[in-house]
Design a protein around this motif. Sequence first.
Motif, PDB file in Angstrom:
ATOM      1  N   LEU A  14      20.981 -45.625  32.332  1.00 15.52           N
ATOM      2  CA  LEU A  14      20.494 -46.970  32.627  1.00 15.52           C
ATOM      3  C   LEU A  14      19.147 -47.219  31.965  1.00 15.52           C
ATOM      4  N   SER A  15      18.984 -48.403  31.415  1.00 16.24           N
ATOM      5  CA  SER A  15      17.689 -48.846  30.877  1.00 16.24           C
ATOM      6  C   SER A  15      17.253 -50.090  31.632  1.00 16.24           C
ATOM      7  N   VAL A  16      16.039 -50.064  32.154  1.00 13.57           N
ATOM      8  CA  VAL A  16      15.461 -51.227  32.825  1.00 13.57           C
ATOM      9  C   VAL A  16      14.573 -51.946  31.814  1.00 13.57           C
ATOM     10  N   VAL A  17      14.841 -53.231  31.597  1.00 12.80           N
ATOM     11  CA  VAL A  17      14.091 -54.026  30.626  1.00 12.80           C
ATOM     12  C   VAL A  17      13.297 -55.095  31.371  1.00 12.80           C
ATOM     13  N   ILE A  18      12.005 -55.135  31.107  1.00 11.73           N
ATOM     14  CA  ILE A  18      11.118 -56.078  31.784  1.00 11.73           C
ATOM     15  C   ILE A  18      10.228 -56.756  30.745  1.00 11.73           C
ATOM     16  N   ALA A  19      10.298 -58.066  30.669  1.00 10.79           N
ATOM     17  CA  ALA A  19       9.358 -58.827  29.843  1.00 10.79           C
ATOM     18  C   ALA A  19       8.157 -59.180  30.710  1.00 10.79           C
ATOM     19  N   THR A  20       6.965 -59.113  30.136  1.00  7.62           N
ATOM     20  CA  THR A  20       5.768 -59.438  30.918  1.00  7.62           C
ATOM     21  C   THR A  20       4.817 -60.284  30.091  1.00  7.62           C
ATOM     22  N   TYR A  21       4.044 -61.095  30.803  1.00  7.58           N
ATOM     23  CA  TYR A  21       3.067 -61.959  30.135  1.00  7.58           C
ATOM     24  C   TYR A  21       1.927 -62.256  31.109  1.00  7.58           C
ATOM     25  N   ASN A  22       0.766 -61.703  30.824  1.00  8.86           N
ATOM     26  CA  ASN A  22      -0.444 -61.951  31.620  1.00  8.86           C
ATOM     27  C   ASN A  22      -0.281 -61.613  33.096  1.00  8.86           C
ATOM     28  N   ARG A  23       0.420 -60.517  33.384  1.00 12.19           N
ATOM     29  CA  ARG A  23       0.637 -60.122  34.776  1.00 12.19           C
ATOM     30  C   ARG A  23       0.476 -58.613  34.934  1.00 12.19           C
TER      31      ARG A  23
END
Length: 342
Positions: A14-23
């Motif tokens: 399993l791969s967990v993908v998370i996009a983030t921006y200023n957090r």
Amino acid sequence: MSPPSPSDAPSPRLSVVIATYNRLPLITRLLELLGAQTLPADRFEVVVVDDGSKEPVREPLSALKTPYALRVEVQANAGAAAARHRGVLAARGDIVLVTDDDMQVAPDFLERHLAHHPEGSRHVVLGRIRPDPSIGDMPLFERWYAYLNHRMAEELSTPGARVRGNHLFTGNVSFHRADYVGVGGFDKSLGQSEDVELGVRLEKAGCAFVFASDAYVLHGSDHVSFERWLKRAHRYGMFDTQVARKHPEVRGLNPWRLLFETNPLARPLLAATLVAPEATRVLTRTVMRAAQAADKLGLEKAAFAGTSVVYGMEYLRGARNEAGGWTGIAREVARYLQGGSR
């Protein structure tokens, strides 16, 4: 610092993908929660894609001591769809789980997702989004979102309910990486609704959709600006119009369905927005003030109804702009009326 993942290491399941921006504080919290999973750490990895945050993310995240393999990608700001797409392409697992940086997860979260992906299946698993216990402190429009998530979850949990591609949301979803790549991934030209559009293509490609109430996340919110919320509604109206053009046979994607499916009492307000989009902005704010007043009186149902109308008015302003005038509106409405039954 997390150990690197050498190219010759066994690929995780399993791969967990998370996009983030200023957090940075929120993504840090989520990564720490993922470090306490019941799923063995060698069976999953986490790929974070920083979408051009103003505050550096790679260095502080790479310094975290995580039991799982963690990679942090950085790109110039290009939007959530582009960031998630980059993360999925970088993922090594057969199954990819996409969630948001402001979520909180239980220790068995990853195990529960994997349980819904038996060998040989081509499932797209939609997990439940529950509100953070501090939901009462959120603005009315964010509590309205939580209410919509709850209502959809209850509908999809009903025995015999069919989960469709246009139910897909990126806050809590897992799928086979091969299926994602096979349909071309997120449409990066879409500034909103790229998740729904991806879901429709995955369904057309033969994937089976499953709603997993047990694989839940807790969702808080740092959105406090009513103006930004209105802009988001406007953008959804614009981009939903584009999605509907790509998939005219899916009537549930067409933004003009609001004129036919909304409570009859709200339709005059929606119609007035189409006739005089700028002149009715004062009316939109008046309705929101009425909803907020109802909320203060404890009339939650009325407050949510008013918020729905406000959202619908701004949403149709966006759809109207994208349609390009009355001729375009007539064409889009006709497309809805001629569309399929979905």
